[in-house]
Design a protein around this motif. Structure first.
Motif, PDB file in Angstrom:
ATOM      1  N   ILE A 170       0.851  -1.193   0.000  1.00 19.37           N
ATOM      2  CA  ILE A 170       0.000   0.000   0.000  1.00 19.37           C
ATOM      3  C   ILE A 170       0.884   1.239   0.000  1.00 19.37           C
ATOM      4  N   GLY A 171       0.568   2.191  -0.866  1.00 23.71           N
ATOM      5  CA  GLY A 171       1.296   3.455  -0.880  1.00 23.71           C
ATOM      6  C   GLY A 171       0.940   4.311   0.333  1.00 23.71           C
ATOM      7  N   ASN A 172      -0.309   4.794   0.387  1.00 24.72           N
ATOM      8  CA  ASN A 172      -0.787   5.594   1.518  1.00 24.72           C
ATOM      9  C   ASN A 172      -2.098   5.015   2.020  1.00 24.72           C
ATOM     10  N   THR A 173      -2.223   4.869   3.332  1.00 25.16           N
ATOM     11  CA  THR A 173      -3.475   4.406   3.901  1.00 25.16           C
ATOM     12  C   THR A 173      -3.853   5.273   5.096  1.00 25.16           C
ATOM     13  N   PHE A 174      -5.127   5.667   5.132  1.00 21.80           N
ATOM     14  CA  PHE A 174      -5.650   6.501   6.213  1.00 21.80           C
ATOM     15  C   PHE A 174      -6.972   5.916   6.679  1.00 21.80           C
ATOM     16  N   GLU A 175      -7.115   5.772   8.011  1.00 20.49           N
ATOM     17  CA  GLU A 175      -8.331   5.218   8.590  1.00 20.49           C
ATOM     18  C   GLU A 175      -8.749   6.070   9.774  1.00 20.49           C
ATOM     19  N   ALA A 176     -10.041   6.371   9.861  1.00 20.77           N
ATOM     20  CA  ALA A 176     -10.556   7.170  10.972  1.00 20.77           C
ATOM     21  C   ALA A 176     -11.926   6.646  11.367  1.00 20.77           C
ATOM     22  N   ASP A 177     -12.165   6.605  12.674  1.00 23.94           N
ATOM     23  CA  ASP A 177     -13.499   6.253  13.149  1.00 23.94           C
ATOM     24  C   ASP A 177     -13.808   7.049  14.409  1.00 23.94           C
ATOM     25  N   SER A 178     -15.085   7.404  14.584  1.00 16.55           N
ATOM     26  CA  SER A 178     -15.497   8.178  15.747  1.00 16.55           C
ATOM     27  C   SER A 178     -17.011   8.105  15.891  1.00 16.55           C
ATOM     28  N   ASN A 179     -17.470   8.254  17.137  1.00 11.65           N
ATOM     29  CA  ASN A 179     -18.901   8.423  17.367  1.00 11.65           C
ATOM     30  C   ASN A 179     -19.222   9.861  17.749  1.00 11.65           C
ATOM     31  N   ALA A 180     -18.275  10.781  17.527  1.00 12.36           N
ATOM     32  CA  ALA A 180     -18.509  12.198  17.819  1.00 12.36           C
ATOM     33  C   ALA A 180     -19.587  12.759  16.889  1.00 12.36           C
ATOM     34  N   PRO A 181     -20.506  13.577  17.405  1.00 11.54           N
ATOM     35  CA  PRO A 181     -21.513  14.190  16.530  1.00 11.54           C
ATOM     36  C   PRO A 181     -20.886  15.039  15.416  1.00 11.54           C
ATOM     37  N   ASN A 182     -19.749  15.705  15.723  1.00 10.82           N
ATOM     38  CA  ASN A 182     -19.035  16.524  14.746  1.00 10.82           C
ATOM     39  C   ASN A 182     -17.701  15.857  14.427  1.00 10.82           C
ATOM     40  N   MET A 183     -17.479  15.541  13.144  1.00 10.45           N
ATOM     41  CA  MET A 183     -16.278  14.800  12.742  1.00 10.45           C
ATOM     42  C   MET A 183     -15.751  15.314  11.400  1.00 10.45           C
ATOM     43  N   PRO A 184     -15.315  16.572  11.301  1.00 11.41           N
ATOM     44  CA  PRO A 184     -14.757  17.065  10.036  1.00 11.41           C
ATOM     45  C   PRO A 184     -13.406  16.430   9.734  1.00 11.41           C
ATOM     46  N   ILE A 185     -13.198  16.045   8.478  1.00  7.63           N
ATOM     47  CA  ILE A 185     -11.945  15.425   8.038  1.00  7.63           C
ATOM     48  C   ILE A 185     -11.528  16.053   6.709  1.00  7.63           C
ATOM     49  N   LEU A 186     -10.251  16.436   6.619  1.00  2.03           N
ATOM     50  CA  LEU A 186      -9.644  16.909   5.385  1.00  2.03           C
ATOM     51  C   LEU A 186      -8.424  16.045   5.121  1.00  2.03           C
ATOM     52  N   SER A 187      -8.435  15.291   4.028  1.00  3.42           N
ATOM     53  CA  SER A 187      -7.354  14.334   3.762  1.00  3.42           C
ATOM     54  C   SER A 187      -6.882  14.454   2.320  1.00  3.42           C
ATOM     55  N   ARG A 188      -5.558  14.368   2.158  1.00  4.61           N
ATOM     56  CA  ARG A 188      -4.957  14.385   0.820  1.00  4.61           C
ATOM     57  C   ARG A 188      -3.864  13.332   0.774  1.00  4.61           C
ATOM     58  N   GLN A 189      -3.880  12.490  -0.271  1.00  4.81           N
ATOM     59  CA  GLN A 189      -2.906  11.421  -0.440  1.00  4.81           C
ATOM     60  C   GLN A 189      -2.291  11.506  -1.834  1.00  4.81           C
ATOM     61  N   ILE A 190      -0.958  11.451  -1.890  1.00  5.26           N
ATOM     62  CA  ILE A 190      -0.231  11.495  -3.159  1.00  5.26           C
ATOM     63  C   ILE A 190       0.732  10.313  -3.189  1.00  5.26           C
ATOM     64  N   ASN A 191       0.655   9.494  -4.221  1.00  5.12           N
ATOM     65  CA  ASN A 191       1.558   8.360  -4.360  1.00  5.12           C
ATOM     66  C   ASN A 191       2.222   8.374  -5.729  1.00  5.12           C
ATOM     67  N   THR A 192       3.553   8.427  -5.751  1.00  7.09           N
ATOM     68  CA  THR A 192       4.313   8.302  -6.994  1.00  7.09           C
ATOM     69  C   THR A 192       5.142   7.026  -7.009  1.00  7.09           C
ATOM     70  N   SER A 193       4.985   6.202  -5.984  1.00  8.86           N
ATOM     71  CA  SER A 193       5.761   4.979  -5.851  1.00  8.86           C
ATOM     72  C   SER A 193       5.168   3.854  -6.693  1.00  8.86           C
ATOM     73  N   GLY A 194       6.041   2.986  -7.202  1.00 10.45           N
ATOM     74  CA  GLY A 194       5.561   1.751  -7.796  1.00 10.45           C
ATOM     75  C   GLY A 194       5.145   0.787  -6.696  1.00 10.45           C
ATOM     76  N   VAL A 195       3.895   0.345  -6.700  1.00 15.08           N
ATOM     77  CA  VAL A 195       3.348  -0.491  -5.634  1.00 15.08           C
ATOM     78  C   VAL A 195       3.144  -1.906  -6.179  1.00 15.08           C
ATOM     79  N   THR A 196       3.816  -2.894  -5.550  1.00 17.00           N
ATOM     80  CA  THR A 196       3.822  -4.254  -6.091  1.00 17.00           C
ATOM     81  C   THR A 196       3.665  -5.279  -4.983  1.00 17.00           C
TER      82      THR A 196
END
Length: 241
Positions: A182-208
Motif C-alpha cells: 500500500i502506498g498511503n493508507t488513512f483510517e478514521a473512526d469516531s462516534n462524535a456528533p461533529n467529525m470534520p476530516i480533510l485528507s490528501r494522499q499522493i503516491n508516486t511509488s511503484g506499488v507491487t
C-alpha cells in the motif's frame, strides 16, 4: 485498521490546547516543513477549552527493508510466518475532544519492501504466511463530542514492495497466504456528533505485491490473496442517535 495497527512503530507530539492552534489549523501548503499538513488559515474547526491537540510530522528518506527466510517442519500446533515493512506509521486513540494534524512523507531516495521466503511441512494445526509493505499509514480513533482530522500523506519511494515465496504441505487445518502493498493508507473512526476530516494522499511509488506459492494436502480451507493499492482511505462515523 487491524493490519495497520499491527505494523505500528510511530511517535506523536502532544501539544496543549490553545486558541491560536484552532485559528491556524488550515489549508494545504506543500512547501512547508511539515509537507502540507500545517500552515495557513481557515479550516473550519470548533475550538474547545480542553481535549487533545495532536501534531505529527514524519519524514523518511531512507530504505526500509525486511527479509525473512526459513522453514518449519513438523509442528504439533500452528505454524505462522509474518513480514512487514513501513516508511511512516502513526496510530492515535483518544477519549477526548480531539484535533489531529498529520503529515507523512517518504522521499524518493529509498524503497519500502518486505520479502518472506518460508516453507512449511507436516503442520498439525493451521499454517499461515502473511506479508505487508506500507509507505505511509495513519489511524485515528476517537470517542468524544468533537473530533477533527487533517491528514497529508505523500509517498515518493522508488518501490513499495511485498513478496512471498512459500511451499506449504501436509496441513491438518487451514492454509492461508496473504500479501499486500500500500502506498498511503488513512483510517478514521469516531462516534462524535461533529467529525470534520480533510485528507490528501499522493503516491508516486511503484506499488507491487508478488506471491509465488504451492499448497499440498490441506485438510481445511486453502486461501491465497494478494493486493497492491496506491491510496486507500476508510472513514467510519458511527450513529449518535
Amino acid at each position: 485498521m487491524k493490519t495497520l495497527k499491527a505494523l505500528l512503530a510511530a511517535s506523536a507530539v502532544i501539544l496543549s490546547t490553545s486558541a491560536g492552534f484552532a485559528q491556524t489549523y488550515g489549508s494545504w501548503n506543500e512547501g512547508s516543513s511539515s509537507g502540507g499538513a500545517g500552515a495557513s488559515s481557515g479550516w473550519a474547526g470548533s475550538p474547545t477549552s480542553s481535549g487533545s491537540n495532536i501534531v505529527n510530522g514524519q519524514i523518511n528518506l531512507q530504505t526500509n527493508w525486511s527479509n525473512l527466510t526459513g522453514s518449519i517442519d513438523t509442528t504439533g500446533s500452528d505454524a505462522t510466518a509474518t513480514g512487514a515493512a513501513a516508511g511512516n506509521l502513526i496510530d492515535i486513540t483518544t477519549m477526548n475532544n480531539t484535533r489531529v494534524q498529520n503529515s507523512q512523507i517518504v522521499g524518493s531516495s529509498g524503497s519500502v519492501g518486505s520479502n518472506v521466503a518460508v516453507d512449511m511441512n507436516n503442520v498439525w494445526g493451521n499454517a499461515g504466511v502473511a506479508n505487508q509493505a506500507v509507505c505511509n499509514g495513519a489511524s485515528v480513533s476517537t470517542d468524544p463530542t468533537y473530533a477533527s482530522t487533517q491528514n497529508f500523506q505523500k509517498c515518493n519511494a522508488t518501490d513499495t514492495f511485498s513478496g512471498i515465496t512459500t511451499n506449504i504441505s501436509n496441513v491438518a487445518g487451514n492454509a492461508v497466504v496473504q500479501g499486500s502493498a500500500i502506498g498511503n493508507t488513512f483510517e478514521a473512526d469516531s462516534n462524535a456528533p461533529n467529525m470534520p476530516i480533510l485528507s490528501r494522499q499522493i503516491n508516486t511509488s511503484g506499488v507491487t505485491s508478488n506471491i509465488n506459492t504451492n499448497l499440498y494436502n490441506v485438510g481445511g480451507t486453502a486461501s491465497l490473496s494478494s493486493s497492491a493499492i496506491g491510496n486507500s482511505s476508510q472513514i467510519i462515523h458511527y450513529s449518535t442517535n
